[in-house]
Design a protein around this motif. Sequence first.
Motif, PDB file in Angstrom:
ATOM      1  N   ILE A  36       0.838  -1.206   0.000  1.00  0.00           N
ATOM      2  CA  ILE A  36       0.000   0.000   0.000  1.00  0.00           C
ATOM      3  C   ILE A  36       0.872   1.253   0.000  1.00  0.00           C
ATOM      4  CG2 ILE A  36      -1.707   1.304   1.316  1.00  0.00           C
ATOM      5  CD1 ILE A  36      -2.857  -1.301   2.311  1.00  0.00           C
ATOM      6  N   ILE A  37       1.914   1.261   0.822  1.00  0.00           N
ATOM      7  CA  ILE A  37       2.809   2.420   0.870  1.00  0.00           C
ATOM      8  C   ILE A  37       3.527   2.587  -0.471  1.00  0.00           C
ATOM      9  CG2 ILE A  37       4.914   3.332   1.908  1.00  0.00           C
ATOM     10  CD1 ILE A  37       2.472   3.704   3.618  1.00  0.00           C
ATOM     11  N   CYS A  48      -5.884   9.087  -6.561  1.00  0.00           N
ATOM     12  CA  CYS A  48      -5.050   8.090  -5.886  1.00  0.00           C
ATOM     13  C   CYS A  48      -5.844   7.354  -4.807  1.00  0.00           C
ATOM     14  CB  CYS A  48      -3.825   8.767  -5.274  1.00  0.00           C
ATOM     15  SG  CYS A  48      -2.724   7.643  -4.389  1.00  0.00           S
ATOM     16  N   ALA A  49      -6.632   8.101  -4.031  1.00  0.00           N
ATOM     17  CA  ALA A  49      -7.390   7.488  -2.938  1.00  0.00           C
ATOM     18  C   ALA A  49      -8.389   6.461  -3.460  1.00  0.00           C
ATOM     19  CB  ALA A  49      -8.107   8.570  -2.132  1.00  0.00           C
ATOM     20  N   ASP A  50      -9.100   6.800  -4.536  1.00  0.00           N
ATOM     21  CA  ASP A  50     -10.081   5.866  -5.100  1.00  0.00           C
ATOM     22  C   ASP A  50      -9.403   4.610  -5.634  1.00  0.00           C
ATOM     23  OD1 ASP A  50     -12.114   7.612  -4.504  1.00  0.00           O
ATOM     24  OD2 ASP A  50     -12.102   8.566  -6.476  1.00  0.00           O
ATOM     25  N   ASN A  51      -8.262   4.789  -6.269  1.00  0.00           N
ATOM     26  CA  ASN A  51      -7.532   3.637  -6.794  1.00  0.00           C
ATOM     27  C   ASN A  51      -7.000   2.752  -5.675  1.00  0.00           C
ATOM     28  OD1 ASN A  51      -6.922   3.632  -9.960  1.00  0.00           O
ATOM     29  ND2 ASN A  51      -7.101   5.757  -9.285  1.00  0.00           N
ATOM     30  N   LYS A  53      -8.342   2.456  -2.692  1.00  0.00           N
ATOM     31  CA  LYS A  53      -9.491   1.797  -2.078  1.00  0.00           C
ATOM     32  C   LYS A  53      -9.938   0.603  -2.924  1.00  0.00           C
ATOM     33  CE  LYS A  53     -12.497   4.480  -0.257  1.00  0.00           C
ATOM     34  NZ  LYS A  53     -13.606   5.461  -0.073  1.00  0.00           N
ATOM     35  N   ALA A  54      -9.936   0.783  -4.231  1.00  0.00           N
ATOM     36  CA  ALA A  54     -10.367  -0.300  -5.112  1.00  0.00           C
ATOM     37  C   ALA A  54      -9.348  -1.440  -5.146  1.00  0.00           C
ATOM     38  CB  ALA A  54     -10.592   0.243  -6.520  1.00  0.00           C
ATOM     39  N   THR A  55      -8.064  -1.077  -5.125  1.00  0.00           N
ATOM     40  CA  THR A  55      -7.009  -2.087  -5.233  1.00  0.00           C
ATOM     41  C   THR A  55      -6.868  -2.912  -3.959  1.00  0.00           C
ATOM     42  OG1 THR A  55      -5.803  -0.639  -6.756  1.00  0.00           O
ATOM     43  CG2 THR A  55      -4.570  -2.457  -5.761  1.00  0.00           C
ATOM     44  N   TYR A  56      -7.034  -2.256  -2.808  1.00  0.00           N
ATOM     45  CA  TYR A  56      -6.770  -2.927  -1.535  1.00  0.00           C
ATOM     46  C   TYR A  56      -8.021  -3.038  -0.673  1.00  0.00           C
ATOM     47  CZ  TYR A  56      -1.964  -2.005  -2.916  1.00  0.00           C
ATOM     48  OH  TYR A  56      -0.776  -1.963  -3.603  1.00  0.00           O
ATOM     49  N   LYS A  57      -9.181  -3.137  -1.314  1.00  0.00           N
ATOM     50  CA  LYS A  57     -10.433  -3.179  -0.554  1.00  0.00           C
ATOM     51  C   LYS A  57     -10.556  -4.439   0.305  1.00  0.00           C
ATOM     52  CE  LYS A  57     -13.047  -5.139  -4.435  1.00  0.00           C
ATOM     53  NZ  LYS A  57     -14.212  -4.929  -5.333  1.00  0.00           N
ATOM     54  N   ASN A  58      -9.864  -5.505  -0.080  1.00  0.00           N
ATOM     55  CA  ASN A  58      -9.954  -6.758   0.682  1.00  0.00           C
ATOM     56  C   ASN A  58      -8.808  -6.949   1.672  1.00  0.00           C
ATOM     57  OD1 ASN A  58     -12.319  -7.599  -0.669  1.00  0.00           O
ATOM     58  ND2 ASN A  58     -11.099  -8.335  -2.400  1.00  0.00           N
ATOM     59  N   VAL A  59      -7.958  -5.934   1.789  1.00  0.00           N
ATOM     60  CA  VAL A  59      -6.838  -6.033   2.726  1.00  0.00           C
ATOM     61  C   VAL A  59      -7.342  -5.765   4.138  1.00  0.00           C
ATOM     62  CG1 VAL A  59      -4.620  -5.061   3.405  1.00  0.00           C
ATOM     63  CG2 VAL A  59      -5.165  -5.347   0.986  1.00  0.00           C
ATOM     64  N   LEU A  60      -7.022  -6.662   5.058  1.00  0.00           N
ATOM     65  CA  LEU A  60      -7.485  -6.520   6.433  1.00  0.00           C
ATOM     66  C   LEU A  60      -6.622  -5.522   7.186  1.00  0.00           C
ATOM     67  CD1 LEU A  60      -8.051 -10.288   7.260  1.00  0.00           C
ATOM     68  CD2 LEU A  60      -9.738  -8.637   6.463  1.00  0.00           C
ATOM     69  N   ASP A  61      -7.244  -4.788   8.105  1.00  0.00           N
ATOM     70  CA  ASP A  61      -6.462  -3.917   8.965  1.00  0.00           C
ATOM     71  C   ASP A  61      -6.155  -4.645  10.267  1.00  0.00           C
ATOM     72  OD1 ASP A  61      -8.720  -3.859  10.538  1.00  0.00           O
ATOM     73  OD2 ASP A  61      -9.304  -1.825   9.974  1.00  0.00           O
TER      74      ASP A  61
END
Length: 236
Positions: A36-37, A48-51, A53-61
């Motif tokens: 992500i970084i 950038c923010a929308d991209n 969010k779409a790219t890493y929407k399934n990444v767990l925090d």
Amino acid sequence: MDLSGVDKEFIEARRRSLKRYLQILCRHPTIYDTDIIKFFLTFQGTSCADNMKATYKNVLDEFSSESQSSLNSNDNIEKHGEDSDGIQMFRISQTHISFLHQQFNQIRGYLKSINEKNFKNANDFANIEKTLQTIGSDSTSIDRWATGPNDYWPTIQVGLSNLPVEIDAISERINEQYKRDDEVINDHFDLLIELLQGYTDLCKRFDDALQIEQKAIQKANNQQKRSSTATDTSSK
């Protein structure tokens, strides 16, 4: 984006804050090497923010390592039971971090106040220099009515005309010190405060997630009790 109506000092303050935040992320032993970084720092284009969010929407925090549905099983209810010692240590740490953040914010305010006074002192010395230059260059004719039998004033005026050089040196030293102190406050002390603010926010997120988790556990326990009661009643 039109920034013509935005205060330049505000923009500069936000720029410095963003720079410090990115430095914090890039210095972190784990975060700096995450996808992500790397995506954020190398992204080219718009939104950038929308991209991200779409790219890493399934990444767990850090609060999503397990699905919420897993709380329904008896094993996970036991597993997620409140660890009183761990929670107590978290509460102590949370309070301490909040305390440090508040105290360092106060120190920052004091340092800012001192530095603003130094800046004012530098300006005051600069004004003294200009005033002395005006006196030293005064060509008004002085007669005996004003000076009496002595002729000290021309000598005094020559001495005063030499003082601006010394006063200017003092003003420059104070101004340079002001700039150095301001840089230390902005680039170093603010970094510490923002780190503490980050930990404070993280504690708040963890606390919120903990409360949600505990409510879910309580709900699952209640459902389990109702189910057990219904089973016992039907068996009788």
